[in-house]
Design an enzyme around this catalytic site. Sequence first.
Site, PDB file in Angstrom:
ATOM      1  N   ASP A  40     -21.419 119.185 117.919  1.00  0.00           N
ATOM      2  CA  ASP A  40     -22.462 118.191 117.676  1.00  0.00           C
ATOM      3  C   ASP A  40     -22.791 118.131 116.180  1.00  0.00           C
ATOM      4  OD1 ASP A  40     -22.579 117.872 120.403  1.00  0.00           O
ATOM      5  OD2 ASP A  40     -24.331 119.174 120.640  1.00  0.00           O
TER       6      ASP A  40
HETATM    7  N1  URA Z   1     -22.448 122.733 123.251  1.00  0.00           N
HETATM    8  C1  URA Z   1     -23.364 121.932 122.676  1.00  0.00           C
HETATM    9  O1  URA Z   1     -24.410 121.636 123.260  1.00  0.00           O
HETATM   10  N2  URA Z   1     -23.106 121.462 121.444  1.00  0.00           N
HETATM   11  C2  URA Z   1     -21.996 121.775 120.740  1.00  0.00           C
HETATM   12  O2  URA Z   1     -21.837 121.331 119.607  1.00  0.00           O
HETATM   13  C3  URA Z   1     -21.060 122.629 121.351  1.00  0.00           C
HETATM   14  C4  URA Z   1     -21.297 123.091 122.609  1.00  0.00           C
END
Ligand code: URA
Length: 238
Positions: free
Chosen positions: A101
Amino acid sequence: MRIDKFLSNHGIGSRKDVKALIKKKQVTVNDIVIKKSDMHIDENVDVVKVNDQVIKHQPFVYIMLHKPQGVVSATEDRDQTVIDLIQGYEHYDLHPVGRLDKNTEGLLILTNDGQFTHNVLSPKKHVDKTYIATIDGIVTDKTIEQFKVGVTLDDGYETMPAMLKILSTGETTSQIEIIIQEGKFHQIKRMFIAVGMKVTYLKRTHMGQLALDPSLALGEYRLLTDEELKLVTQNSTS
Ligand code: URA
């Protein structure tokens, strides 16, 4: 391919560095000193040497990036992407191996090898992805048990089992480590929402047995060695 592009793609330096090497007569193609940096070579046939060292053609590259927050895991976006951070590999058509993310940091691999990406990302291949996180809420043994069997996300999806470890707890927050083998959208954040808690900081530390190089500052990157590449598809749990 142009010789300057070939050499910079193989980590010899920028196009400018390569031009300087050629000017200094340090580059040969089939043992003939070359003079022009726009000369075309057949990278599958011609033998290129820099200071008598053969530069072996590597069709695939694998880069370890310490992804900072604020950068999008995509090849193109309105905002800055992880690809924008990588210089010197413009001709490799890189893509990120999975997504972190925008506000997640940590280990991200970039490559042009689609088969490798498939092997790492397919839940059937069971490659561990390890994260550390700060949680708004108190993680307990009960949470560990819930994650061990899998939790139901907001869209009804039942996750695969996840290994959760409590690193420390404060008055209202917890530091944890979590290992998952799949990568649904916002998976870890949604897993904690499913048990009434919130992720406030998330960092990926490992893919398989490959650890993020602690000497890489946020935003820095380097090529993976052949040995490291093998570690990506090896797990500690299987
Ligand atoms: N899980 C999440 O919520 N975000 C990420 O970036 C990776 C795994």
